[in-house]
Write a protein that holds these residues in place. Structure first.
Motif, PDB file in Angstrom:
ATOM      1  N   LYS A   5       0.848  -1.184   0.000  1.00 36.21           N
ATOM      2  CA  LYS A   5       0.000   0.000   0.000  1.00 36.21           C
ATOM      3  C   LYS A   5       0.887   1.239   0.000  1.00 36.21           C
ATOM      4  CE  LYS A   5      -3.507  -2.270   2.889  1.00 36.21           C
ATOM      5  NZ  LYS A   5      -4.240  -2.180   4.173  1.00 36.21           N
ATOM      6  N   GLU A   6       0.312   2.348  -0.458  1.00 38.04           N
ATOM      7  CA  GLU A   6       1.033   3.608  -0.408  1.00 38.04           C
ATOM      8  C   GLU A   6       0.921   4.214   0.982  1.00 38.04           C
ATOM      9  OE1 GLU A   6      -0.023   6.405  -3.372  1.00 38.04           O
ATOM     10  OE2 GLU A   6       0.450   5.070  -5.055  1.00 38.04           O
ATOM     11  N   VAL A   7       1.995   4.858   1.401  1.00 32.59           N
ATOM     12  CA  VAL A   7       1.954   5.584   2.677  1.00 32.59           C
ATOM     13  C   VAL A   7       1.417   6.981   2.386  1.00 32.59           C
ATOM     14  CG1 VAL A   7       3.291   6.417   4.639  1.00 32.59           C
ATOM     15  CG2 VAL A   7       3.958   4.300   3.501  1.00 32.59           C
ATOM     16  N   PRO A   8       0.303   7.362   2.988  1.00 32.21           N
ATOM     17  CA  PRO A   8      -0.257   8.687   2.718  1.00 32.21           C
ATOM     18  C   PRO A   8       0.715   9.798   3.107  1.00 32.21           C
ATOM     19  CG  PRO A   8      -1.847   7.294   3.892  1.00 32.21           C
ATOM     20  CD  PRO A   8      -0.537   6.579   3.915  1.00 32.21           C
ATOM     21  N   ASP A   9       0.742  10.860   2.299  1.00 32.20           N
ATOM     22  CA  ASP A   9       1.633  11.985   2.589  1.00 32.20           C
ATOM     23  C   ASP A   9       1.364  12.568   3.964  1.00 32.20           C
ATOM     24  OD1 ASP A   9       2.910  11.741   0.176  1.00 32.20           O
ATOM     25  OD2 ASP A   9       1.677  13.260  -0.836  1.00 32.20           O
ATOM     26  N   VAL A  10       0.093  12.563   4.370  1.00 32.31           N
ATOM     27  CA  VAL A  10      -0.243  13.147   5.674  1.00 32.31           C
ATOM     28  C   VAL A  10       0.435  12.375   6.802  1.00 32.31           C
ATOM     29  CG1 VAL A  10      -2.382  11.785   5.920  1.00 32.31           C
ATOM     30  CG2 VAL A  10      -2.133  13.970   7.138  1.00 32.31           C
ATOM     31  N   LEU A  11       0.566  11.044   6.662  1.00 31.14           N
ATOM     32  CA  LEU A  11       1.251  10.250   7.693  1.00 31.14           C
ATOM     33  C   LEU A  11       2.752  10.518   7.665  1.00 31.14           C
ATOM     34  CD1 LEU A  11      -0.393   6.695   7.884  1.00 31.14           C
ATOM     35  CD2 LEU A  11      -0.547   8.586   9.500  1.00 31.14           C
ATOM     36  N   ILE A  12       3.327  10.616   6.461  1.00 31.45           N
ATOM     37  CA  ILE A  12       4.765  10.902   6.378  1.00 31.45           C
ATOM     38  C   ILE A  12       5.068  12.262   6.992  1.00 31.45           C
ATOM     39  CG2 ILE A  12       6.685  11.352   4.793  1.00 31.45           C
ATOM     40  CD1 ILE A  12       5.544   9.249   2.924  1.00 31.45           C
ATOM     41  N   ASN A  13       4.257  13.253   6.670  1.00 42.23           N
ATOM     42  CA  ASN A  13       4.472  14.591   7.225  1.00 42.23           C
ATOM     43  C   ASN A  13       4.308  14.598   8.743  1.00 42.23           C
ATOM     44  OD1 ASN A  13       4.900  15.595   4.654  1.00 42.23           O
ATOM     45  ND2 ASN A  13       2.753  16.164   4.347  1.00 42.23           N
ATOM     46  N   SER A  14       3.327  13.848   9.229  1.00 39.07           N
ATOM     47  CA  SER A  14       3.125  13.761  10.681  1.00 39.07           C
ATOM     48  C   SER A  14       4.302  13.052  11.346  1.00 39.07           C
ATOM     49  CB  SER A  14       1.825  13.020  10.989  1.00 39.07           C
ATOM     50  OG  SER A  14       0.714  13.732  10.487  1.00 39.07           O
ATOM     51  N   ALA A  15       4.848  12.014  10.676  1.00 40.26           N
ATOM     52  CA  ALA A  15       5.997  11.294  11.219  1.00 40.26           C
ATOM     53  C   ALA A  15       7.209  12.212  11.311  1.00 40.26           C
ATOM     54  CB  ALA A  15       6.311  10.078  10.346  1.00 40.26           C
ATOM     55  N   VAL A  16       7.369  13.092  10.328  1.00 42.34           N
ATOM     56  CA  VAL A  16       8.462  14.079  10.376  1.00 42.34           C
ATOM     57  C   VAL A  16       8.309  14.968  11.599  1.00 42.34           C
ATOM     58  CG1 VAL A  16       9.447  16.106   9.234  1.00 42.34           C
ATOM     59  CG2 VAL A  16       8.912  14.053   7.898  1.00 42.34           C
ATOM     60  N   ASP A  17       7.070  15.403  11.871  1.00 39.40           N
ATOM     61  CA  ASP A  17       6.808  16.238  13.051  1.00 39.40           C
ATOM     62  C   ASP A  17       7.164  15.489  14.336  1.00 39.40           C
ATOM     63  OD1 ASP A  17       5.901  18.277  11.443  1.00 39.40           O
ATOM     64  OD2 ASP A  17       3.778  17.723  11.643  1.00 39.40           O
ATOM     65  N   VAL A  18       6.831  14.191  14.387  1.00 40.39           N
ATOM     66  CA  VAL A  18       7.133  13.384  15.576  1.00 40.39           C
ATOM     67  C   VAL A  18       8.645  13.256  15.759  1.00 40.39           C
ATOM     68  CG1 VAL A  18       6.917  11.103  16.639  1.00 40.39           C
ATOM     69  CG2 VAL A  18       4.961  12.114  15.458  1.00 40.39           C
ATOM     70  N   VAL A  19       9.372  13.004  14.670  1.00 35.64           N
ATOM     71  CA  VAL A  19      10.841  12.905  14.744  1.00 35.64           C
ATOM     72  C   VAL A  19      11.421  14.179  15.335  1.00 35.64           C
ATOM     73  CG1 VAL A  19      12.952  12.820  13.360  1.00 35.64           C
ATOM     74  CG2 VAL A  19      11.108  11.235  12.863  1.00 35.64           C
ATOM     75  N   ARG A  20      10.952  15.292  14.826  1.00 35.21           N
ATOM     76  CA  ARG A  20      11.493  16.575  15.304  1.00 35.21           C
ATOM     77  C   ARG A  20      11.117  16.825  16.762  1.00 35.21           C
ATOM     78  NH1 ARG A  20       9.789  19.570   9.684  1.00 35.21           N
ATOM     79  NH2 ARG A  20      11.774  19.197   8.555  1.00 35.21           N
ATOM     80  N   ALA A  21       9.887  16.503  17.124  1.00 42.06           N
ATOM     81  CA  ALA A  21       9.427  16.757  18.498  1.00 42.06           C
ATOM     82  C   ALA A  21      10.171  15.892  19.505  1.00 42.06           C
ATOM     83  CB  ALA A  21       7.925  16.505  18.589  1.00 42.06           C
ATOM     84  N   LEU A  22      10.496  14.652  19.125  1.00 38.55           N
ATOM     85  CA  LEU A  22      11.151  13.722  20.046  1.00 38.55           C
ATOM     86  C   LEU A  22      12.664  13.705  19.891  1.00 38.55           C
ATOM     87  CD1 LEU A  22       8.750  10.629  19.822  1.00 38.55           C
ATOM     88  CD2 LEU A  22       8.811  12.414  21.571  1.00 38.55           C
ATOM     89  N   ASN A  23      13.171  14.519  18.949  1.00 39.34           N
ATOM     90  CA  ASN A  23      14.605  14.513  18.671  1.00 39.34           C
ATOM     91  C   ASN A  23      15.068  13.099  18.281  1.00 39.34           C
ATOM     92  OD1 ASN A  23      17.094  15.736  18.333  1.00 39.34           O
ATOM     93  ND2 ASN A  23      17.741  15.312  20.448  1.00 39.34           N
ATOM     94  N   GLY A  24      14.250  12.442  17.464  1.00 44.74           N
ATOM     95  CA  GLY A  24      14.590  11.090  16.999  1.00 44.74           C
ATOM     96  C   GLY A  24      15.813  11.092  16.108  1.00 44.74           C
ATOM     97  N   LYS A  25      16.411   9.939  15.952  1.00 43.45           N
ATOM     98  CA  LYS A  25      17.665   9.826  15.201  1.00 43.45           C
ATOM     99  C   LYS A  25      17.472   9.380  13.756  1.00 43.45           C
ATOM    100  CE  LYS A  25      20.153  10.725  18.885  1.00 43.45           C
ATOM    101  NZ  LYS A  25      20.928  11.960  19.032  1.00 43.45           N
ATOM    102  N   ALA A  26      16.281   8.845  13.442  1.00 44.75           N
ATOM    103  CA  ALA A  26      16.035   8.360  12.087  1.00 44.75           C
ATOM    104  C   ALA A  26      14.541   8.269  11.849  1.00 44.75           C
ATOM    105  CB  ALA A  26      16.685   6.996  11.879  1.00 44.75           C
ATOM    106  N   LEU A  27      14.176   8.328  10.560  1.00 47.25           N
ATOM    107  CA  LEU A  27      12.790   8.119  10.138  1.00 47.25           C
ATOM    108  C   LEU A  27      12.777   6.910   9.210  1.00 47.25           C
ATOM    109  CD1 LEU A  27       9.807   8.872   9.795  1.00 47.25           C
ATOM    110  CD2 LEU A  27      10.508  10.453   7.972  1.00 47.25           C
ATOM    111  N   VAL A  28      11.969   5.920   9.550  1.00 47.47           N
ATOM    112  CA  VAL A  28      11.886   4.685   8.770  1.00 47.47           C
ATOM    113  C   VAL A  28      10.515   4.612   8.123  1.00 47.47           C
ATOM    114  CG1 VAL A  28      11.949   2.160   8.860  1.00 47.47           C
ATOM    115  CG2 VAL A  28      13.524   3.508  10.274  1.00 47.47           C
ATOM    116  N   ILE A  29      10.503   4.449   6.807  1.00 43.73           N
ATOM    117  CA  ILE A  29       9.253   4.332   6.049  1.00 43.73           C
ATOM    118  C   ILE A  29       9.123   2.890   5.596  1.00 43.73           C
ATOM    119  CG2 ILE A  29       7.935   5.161   4.062  1.00 43.73           C
ATOM    120  CD1 ILE A  29       9.577   7.770   4.263  1.00 43.73           C
ATOM    121  N   LEU A  30       8.128   2.190   6.123  1.00 45.82           N
ATOM    122  CA  LEU A  30       7.997   0.750   5.885  1.00 45.82           C
ATOM    123  C   LEU A  30       7.209   0.457   4.603  1.00 45.82           C
ATOM    124  CD1 LEU A  30       7.386  -0.575   9.507  1.00 45.82           C
ATOM    125  CD2 LEU A  30       9.512  -0.495   8.216  1.00 45.82           C
ATOM    126  N   GLU A  31       7.587   1.149   3.557  1.00 38.80           N
ATOM    127  CA  GLU A  31       6.996   0.937   2.225  1.00 38.80           C
ATOM    128  C   GLU A  31       7.834   1.721   1.231  1.00 38.80           C
ATOM    129  OE1 GLU A  31       5.307  -0.833  -0.331  1.00 38.80           O
ATOM    130  OE2 GLU A  31       4.176  -1.158   1.519  1.00 38.80           O
TER     131      GLU A  31
END
Length: 267
Positions: free
Chosen positions: A3-29
């Motif tokens: 399935k395609e990952v919706p852009d809204v989820l990818i954009n939200s995941a970017v926000d989460v990475v920044r908010a939590l100071n995460g070290k990587a973003l993994v897209i499982l598709e």
């Protein structure tokens, strides 16, 4: 997967990475290059290819049949191996349905070296093993071992149970036409020995492992096939994949079990 990952989820995941100071973003598709988000961390994309040359975006090939926990553990091992994360660090992952956070546990460090193997060969053998788990051979459950890499040393620590059916032949697991041949010989006792380039060096091979001599840290209840597989990876730099008659697939490296998965069970 698929399935395609919706852009809204990818954009939200970017926000989460920044908010939590995460070290990587993994897209499982798999996504197109133009869809890769602009974020100041490494982006790992689980896709059909394996390309880690880019500093910012890395594509990793992982069998799509695996349950998400095993996929995340393999991704954790990849991030450790490439010095993107350390133990205790977290990364954000996104699927077509959800966003999640994974913290790299200490136990994952045992998986270092997993991605040093030829990923195309490992992926192909896992695909075949998963098919054997689900289908068996002519309806009969099959148990077998695939040992990949460090072939010279593996051959020194093993011997033929039967005449080697692959001697003098250039059968390669990466050749799609080889799948039925491999499945047919999976019914034999003993292990397949597979070179890093995918060529099958031998089948019907007995692994000479003395568990009392080598220190193996394995979960209780594993049988002789799994002890032999774990032992050969302790004696050599190989990776071993086992399939039990129950359908459970296990991967061993450095004498340790890295992955356990049964495709017959819905997780």
């Amino acid at each position: 997967m698929g399935k395609e990952v919706p852009d809204v989820l990818i954009n939200s995941a970017v926000d989460v990475v920044r908010a939590l100071n995460g070290k990587a973003l993994v897209i499982l598709e798999d996504i197109e290059p133009e869809s890769v988000p602009d974020v100041d961390v490494t982006v790992v994309i689980v896709s059909s290819s394996f390309d880690v040359e880019s500093e910012r975006v890395k594509r990793v090939s992982i069998p799509q049949n695996l349950d998400i926990n095993n996929v995340l553990n393999l991704i954790s091992a990849f991030l450790l191996e490439h010095d993107i994360l350390r133990e205790g660090d977290s990364f954000v992952y996104v699927t077509p349905e959800l966003i999640g956070i994974k913290t790299v546990k200490k136990s994952i460090s045992a998986m270092r070296g997993f991605f040093a193997q030829n990923q195309n060969v490992l992926q192909r053998l896992l695909e075949i093993t998963i098919e054997l788990s689900i289908e068996g051979r002519e309806g009969v459950p099959v148990g077998t071992i695939f040992v990949i890499g460090d072939t010279r040393r593996v051959l020194r620590h093993s011997h033929q149970l039967i005449p080697n059916p692959f001697k003098g032949h250039r059968v390669n697991v990466l050749d799609r036409n080889s799948k039925e041949i491999i499945k047919e010989f999976a019914q034999l006792d003993g292990a397949f020995i597979v070179r890093d380039d995918g060529r099958i060096a031998a089948a019907g091979r007995y692994l000479e492992v003395e568990p009392k001599v080598i220190d193996l840290m394995l979960p209780p209840g594993l049988g002789s096939r799994h002890i032999a597989a774990a032992g050969i990876t302790r004696l050599t730099k190989a990776i071993a994949i086992t399939l039990s008659e129950s359908g459970t697939i296990r991967i061993f490296k450095n004498g340790l079990m890295l992955l356990e998965y049964n495709p017959r069970i819905r997780y």
